[in-house]
Design a protein around this motif. Structure first.
Motif, PDB file in Angstrom:
ATOM      1  N   PHE A 278      10.796   1.389   4.453  1.00  0.00           N
ATOM      2  CA  PHE A 278       9.193   1.175   4.075  1.00  0.00           C
ATOM      3  C   PHE A 278       8.813   0.561   2.973  1.00  0.00           C
ATOM      4  N   ASP A 279       8.660  -0.729   2.742  1.00  0.00           N
ATOM      5  CA  ASP A 279       8.701  -1.555   1.553  1.00  0.00           C
ATOM      6  C   ASP A 279       7.101  -1.148   1.263  1.00  0.00           C
ATOM      7  N   ILE A 280       6.921  -0.327   0.511  1.00  0.00           N
ATOM      8  CA  ILE A 280       5.494   0.110   0.097  1.00  0.00           C
ATOM      9  C   ILE A 280       4.601  -1.028  -0.729  1.00  0.00           C
ATOM     10  N   LEU A 281       5.472  -1.963  -1.290  1.00  0.00           N
ATOM     11  CA  LEU A 281       4.914  -3.284  -2.211  1.00  0.00           C
ATOM     12  C   LEU A 281       4.412  -4.246  -1.240  1.00  0.00           C
ATOM     13  N   SER A 282       4.980  -4.100   0.037  1.00  0.00           N
ATOM     14  CA  SER A 282       4.585  -5.393   1.204  1.00  0.00           C
ATOM     15  C   SER A 282       3.066  -5.404   1.561  1.00  0.00           C
ATOM     16  N   GLY A 283       2.645  -3.907   1.642  1.00  0.00           N
ATOM     17  CA  GLY A 283       1.129  -3.666   2.394  1.00  0.00           C
ATOM     18  C   GLY A 283       1.496  -3.462   3.726  1.00  0.00           C
ATOM     19  N   GLU A 284       2.731  -3.419   4.231  1.00  0.00           N
ATOM     20  CA  GLU A 284       2.851  -3.146   5.689  1.00  0.00           C
ATOM     21  C   GLU A 284       3.340  -1.818   6.010  1.00  0.00           C
ATOM     22  N   ALA A 285       3.005  -1.208   7.141  1.00  0.00           N
ATOM     23  CA  ALA A 285       3.100   0.269   7.483  1.00  0.00           C
ATOM     24  C   ALA A 285       4.338   0.192   8.485  1.00  0.00           C
ATOM     25  N   PRO A 286       5.394   0.769   8.510  1.00  0.00           N
ATOM     26  CA  PRO A 286       6.423   0.791   9.238  1.00  0.00           C
ATOM     27  C   PRO A 286       6.011   1.326  10.698  1.00  0.00           C
ATOM     28  N   GLY A 287       6.109   0.722  11.771  1.00  0.00           N
ATOM     29  CA  GLY A 287       6.217   1.089  13.047  1.00  0.00           C
ATOM     30  C   GLY A 287       4.791   1.800  13.230  1.00  0.00           C
ATOM     31  N   ALA A 288       3.770   1.608  12.516  1.00  0.00           N
ATOM     32  CA  ALA A 288       2.443   2.303  12.786  1.00  0.00           C
ATOM     33  C   ALA A 288       1.046   1.074  12.572  1.00  0.00           C
ATOM     34  N   PRO A 289       1.173   0.450  13.297  1.00  0.00           N
ATOM     35  CA  PRO A 289      -0.040  -0.656  13.225  1.00  0.00           C
ATOM     36  C   PRO A 289      -1.447  -0.071  13.046  1.00  0.00           C
ATOM     37  N   ASP A 290      -1.396   1.320  13.703  1.00  0.00           N
ATOM     38  CA  ASP A 290      -2.808   1.855  13.693  1.00  0.00           C
ATOM     39  C   ASP A 290      -3.217   2.724  12.557  1.00  0.00           C
ATOM     40  N   ALA A 291      -1.933   2.823  11.708  1.00  0.00           N
ATOM     41  CA  ALA A 291      -2.234   3.767  10.372  1.00  0.00           C
ATOM     42  C   ALA A 291      -3.042   3.021   9.347  1.00  0.00           C
ATOM     43  N   GLY A 292      -4.180   3.233   9.179  1.00  0.00           N
ATOM     44  CA  GLY A 292      -5.200   2.441   8.417  1.00  0.00           C
ATOM     45  C   GLY A 292      -4.928   1.069   8.504  1.00  0.00           C
ATOM     46  N   SER A 293      -5.960   0.480   8.122  1.00  0.00           N
ATOM     47  CA  SER A 293      -5.977  -1.061   7.988  1.00  0.00           C
ATOM     48  C   SER A 293      -5.126  -1.789   6.942  1.00  0.00           C
ATOM     49  N   GLY A 294      -4.717  -2.931   7.436  1.00  0.00           N
ATOM     50  CA  GLY A 294      -3.729  -3.592   6.691  1.00  0.00           C
ATOM     51  C   GLY A 294      -4.315  -3.932   5.311  1.00  0.00           C
ATOM     52  N   GLU A 295      -5.638  -4.060   5.106  1.00  0.00           N
ATOM     53  CA  GLU A 295      -6.370  -4.370   3.977  1.00  0.00           C
ATOM     54  C   GLU A 295      -6.153  -3.144   2.905  1.00  0.00           C
ATOM     55  N   GLN A 296      -6.194  -2.017   3.597  1.00  0.00           N
ATOM     56  CA  GLN A 296      -6.258  -0.720   2.905  1.00  0.00           C
ATOM     57  C   GLN A 296      -4.700  -0.712   2.195  1.00  0.00           C
ATOM     58  N   ARG A 297      -3.768  -1.149   3.006  1.00  0.00           N
ATOM     59  CA  ARG A 297      -2.287  -0.757   2.345  1.00  0.00           C
ATOM     60  C   ARG A 297      -1.897  -1.863   1.440  1.00  0.00           C
ATOM     61  N   LYS A 298      -2.648  -3.247   1.588  1.00  0.00           N
ATOM     62  CA  LYS A 298      -2.333  -4.140   0.584  1.00  0.00           C
ATOM     63  C   LYS A 298      -3.258  -4.053  -0.557  1.00  0.00           C
ATOM     64  N   ALA A 299      -4.545  -3.287  -0.727  1.00  0.00           N
ATOM     65  CA  ALA A 299      -5.061  -2.733  -1.840  1.00  0.00           C
ATOM     66  C   ALA A 299      -4.489  -1.972  -2.463  1.00  0.00           C
ATOM     67  N   SER A 300      -3.846  -0.828  -1.894  1.00  0.00           N
ATOM     68  CA  SER A 300      -2.970   0.308  -2.612  1.00  0.00           C
ATOM     69  C   SER A 300      -1.857  -0.373  -3.084  1.00  0.00           C
ATOM     70  N   ALA A 301      -1.171  -1.250  -2.659  1.00  0.00           N
ATOM     71  CA  ALA A 301      -0.063  -2.121  -3.382  1.00  0.00           C
ATOM     72  C   ALA A 301      -0.471  -2.992  -4.579  1.00  0.00           C
ATOM     73  N   ALA A 302      -1.815  -3.377  -4.433  1.00  0.00           N
ATOM     74  CA  ALA A 302      -2.274  -4.154  -5.577  1.00  0.00           C
ATOM     75  C   ALA A 302      -2.734  -3.104  -6.554  1.00  0.00           C
ATOM     76  N   ILE A 303      -3.112  -2.041  -6.309  1.00  0.00           N
ATOM     77  CA  ILE A 303      -3.591  -1.031  -7.307  1.00  0.00           C
ATOM     78  C   ILE A 303      -2.283  -0.554  -8.164  1.00  0.00           C
ATOM     79  N   MET A 304      -1.057  -0.408  -7.434  1.00  0.00           N
ATOM     80  CA  MET A 304       0.075   0.028  -8.302  1.00  0.00           C
ATOM     81  C   MET A 304       0.604  -1.120  -9.060  1.00  0.00           C
ATOM     82  N   ARG A 305       0.568  -2.289  -8.733  1.00  0.00           N
ATOM     83  CA  ARG A 305       1.005  -3.475  -9.373  1.00  0.00           C
ATOM     84  C   ARG A 305       0.107  -3.745 -10.757  1.00  0.00           C
ATOM     85  N   LYS A 306      -1.104  -3.301 -10.548  1.00  0.00           N
ATOM     86  CA  LYS A 306      -2.085  -3.389 -11.637  1.00  0.00           C
ATOM     87  C   LYS A 306      -1.813  -2.441 -12.609  1.00  0.00           C
TER      88      LYS A 306
END
Length: 138
Positions: free
Chosen positions: A86-114
């Motif tokens: 699970f590459d947390i920085l990619s914004g993709e969730a492994p094997g769980a397309p319904d686990a939150g929106s892709g936008e939420q995952r990408k926003a989380s990765a952006a916050i970590m980078r910031k």
């Protein structure tokens, strides 16, 4: 590099206050200001929450944190989990397309980078390893 300490906890939301205390203590030992410490905590919170929700899919698992100081004023925080790849920085969730929106995952990765000065992900010997570098001088 000076290893300050490591901790291994159950990957659940109830562990976050313990993780915060652990990171805060080591940030202070490295001489980080309160502002940088809050930014480090925000990055760690995003990472651990993502691991719980998307790596372990809210099921049982562990998370390991390691705090190191390689030079004064620079804290290295390593977060390791034992979920599937699970590459947390990619914004993709492994094997769980319904686990939150892709936008939420990408926003989380952006916050970590910031919040971190430098951040890396690698898959190592059956675990996901996320490393943050937090420096006082920014």
């Amino acid at each position: 590099m000076k290893t300050l300490r490591e901790i291994r906890l159950s990957a659940e939301l109830f562990s976050i206050p313990i993780i915060f205390e652990f990171v805060s203590c080591h940030a202070k030992a490295c001489g980080l200001r309160e502002t940088r410490t809050r930014e480090a905590l925000r990055a760690v919170e995003e990472a651990v929450t993502s691991i719980i929700c998307y790596g372990y899919h809210n099921d049982y698992g562990d998370v390991r944190l390691l705090c190191e100081e390689d030079v004064p004023g620079r804290l290295i925080i390593t977060i390791e989990d034992f979920a599937g790849p699970f590459d947390i920085l990619s914004g993709e969730a492994p094997g769980a397309p319904d686990a939150g929106s892709g936008e939420q995952r990408k926003a989380s990765a952006a916050i970590m980078r910031k919040m971190a000065d430098h951040i890396t992900y690698e898959r190592r010997e059956g675990s996901n390893v996320l490393t943050f570098t937090i420096e006082e001088a920014r």
